[in-house]
Design an enzyme around this catalytic site. Structure first.
Site, short mmCIF file in Angstrom:
data_model
loop_
_atom_site.label_atom_id
_atom_site.label_comp_id
_atom_site.label_asym_id
_atom_site.label_seq_id
_atom_site.Cartn_x
_atom_site.Cartn_y
_atom_site.Cartn_z
N SER A 162 22.71 -8.92 11.37
CA SER A 162 22.04 -7.65 11.67
C SER A 162 23.05 -6.55 11.97
O SER A 162 24.07 -6.77 12.63
CB SER A 162 21.11 -7.83 12.88
OG SER A 162 20.60 -6.58 13.30
N LEU A 163 22.74 -5.35 11.48
CA LEU A 163 23.60 -4.19 11.74
C LEU A 163 23.18 -3.43 13.00
O LEU A 163 23.83 -2.47 13.38
CB LEU A 163 23.56 -3.25 10.54
CG LEU A 163 24.08 -3.83 9.22
CD1 LEU A 163 24.01 -2.78 8.12
CD2 LEU A 163 25.49 -4.35 9.36
N LYS A 175 7.30 -10.13 16.47
CA LYS A 175 6.73 -8.85 16.91
C LYS A 175 5.29 -8.98 17.39
O LYS A 175 4.90 -8.35 18.38
CB LYS A 175 6.83 -7.81 15.78
CG LYS A 175 8.25 -7.39 15.46
CD LYS A 175 8.28 -6.37 14.35
CE LYS A 175 9.70 -5.99 13.99
NZ LYS A 175 9.76 -4.97 12.93
N ASN A 206 8.57 -4.04 18.92
CA ASN A 206 9.94 -4.34 18.49
C ASN A 206 10.98 -3.98 19.55
O ASN A 206 12.17 -4.07 19.31
CB ASN A 206 10.27 -3.63 17.17
CG ASN A 206 10.61 -2.17 17.35
OD1 ASN A 206 10.01 -1.48 18.18
ND2 ASN A 206 11.57 -1.68 16.58
N GLY A 250 2.06 -2.39 0.17
CA GLY A 250 2.52 -3.33 1.20
C GLY A 250 1.95 -2.95 2.56
O GLY A 250 2.14 -1.83 3.02
N TYR A 260 16.66 -1.91 2.78
CA TYR A 260 17.98 -1.27 2.92
C TYR A 260 19.14 -2.21 2.63
O TYR A 260 20.30 -1.81 2.76
CB TYR A 260 18.14 -0.64 4.31
CG TYR A 260 18.22 -1.62 5.48
CD1 TYR A 260 19.44 -2.17 5.87
CD2 TYR A 260 17.09 -1.95 6.18
CE1 TYR A 260 19.52 -3.03 6.95
CE2 TYR A 260 17.16 -2.81 7.26
CZ TYR A 260 18.38 -3.35 7.64
OH TYR A 260 18.45 -4.21 8.71
#
Length: 292
Positions: free
Chosen positions: A14-15, A70, A91, A130, A226
């Site tokens: 994860s960034l 979540k 979140n 979506g 992303y």
């Protein structure tokens, strides 16, 4: 020292941690961000409540929450921000006065991305493909941003209907409707913008969710994926001259909003975006070119 964590599954790359830590340092804050990967811990998602309790007892200020926790955390927290309550997902959990307070910054991140990346664009009739976790956040953000007519579709028709029914009461002056997948092409032809909120386009889910050639010339396109930033959808829409919002703006926006809630400081969103894109660029270079 402000201690924060991220709990989820398969999140070691994860960034979010480096984004938080770099911006906190720029703001002059002593800040530590740790990852709690359920796979590494060897525990099921249902144990997330215990992880949160242990973090609180250890002096953490907050925990970000990601897939698949979540909805589980939504039922665990002791109080909810109004927007998280409407979305049915959390979140971010802040430990405040001995209580677990739930927030949702995904929708804030997407809304801020719309403002930053699509200034002057029309939100008269938007089609969204979506309706899962990301789709709930984008739908709420689109309507909060003033979308007049939102058309929702999903391969799981019941999921699209459920999201439609959840959004309508909160936006009575706007139109929210569901279309069957078989009617998607006709909806896209009349859209002023199209949002893609499925995993398609990610490294292990190649492809494009709709025919970009169906779009009106002035229509814009948004992708929540992303990794990579330049999905096949983003690439094709850009080639055809459409205004495009890549998934990076949502990723940065949710991190920026979370950092602000946790610390009370005012993060520099543009600086965070520059850092995020540098991190993505380094990933692509390490992978030998472009992550596609």
């Amino acid at each position: 020292m402000i201690r924060v964590g991220l709990v989820g599954q398969g999140i070691t790359a994860s960034l979010t941690p480096p984004m938080h830590e770099a911006e906190a340092a720029a703001l002059g804050l002593a800040y530590e961000y740790r990852i709690f990967d359920l796979l590494d811990l060897g525990v099921p998602a249902e144990r997330v409540g215990r992880i949160l309790e242990e973090a609180r007892e250890s002096g953490f200020a907050a925990m970000n929450i990601t897939h698949p926790c979540k909805q589980l955390v939504f039922d665990i927290v002791e109080s909810l921000d109004d927007d998280a309550a409407r979305l049915g997902a959390v979140n971010l959990v802040v430990f405040a006065d001995g209580r677990l307070v739930g927030y949702n910054t995904d929708w804030i991140g997407y809304r801020d991305g719309l403002v930053a990346g699509l200034a002057g664009a029309s939100f008269e009739r938007v089609v969204q493909i979506g309706c899962g976790g990301a789709g709930a956040a984008t739908a709420y953000a689109l309507l909060s941003h003033g979308t007049a007519h939102l058309v929702l579709t999903d391969a799981d028709v019941d999921r699209a209907e459920e999201l439609t029914e959840r959004m309508r009461p909160h936006f009575p002056g706007q139109v929210v409707e569901t279309v069957q997948p078989g009617r998607l092409e006709a909806a896209i032809r009349t859209a002023t913008g199209v949002v893609h909120a499925t995993p398609m386009g990610m490294l292990h889910h190649p492809g494009v969710a709709f025919d970009v050639g169906l779009l009106q010339p002035a229509a814009w396109v948004s992708d929540v994926v992303y990794r990579p930033l330049e999905t096949a959808l983003v690439r094709e829409a850009t080639r055809r001259g459409h205004a495009v919002l890549d998934g990076g703006l949502m990723a940065v926006g949710q991190a920026c909003a979370s950092l602000q809630i946790i610390t009370g400081a005012n993060p520099d969103r543009a600086r965070m975006e520059r850092h995020f894109r540098a991190l993505i660029g380094a990933e692509e270079q390490a992978a030998g070119g472009s992550i596609r």
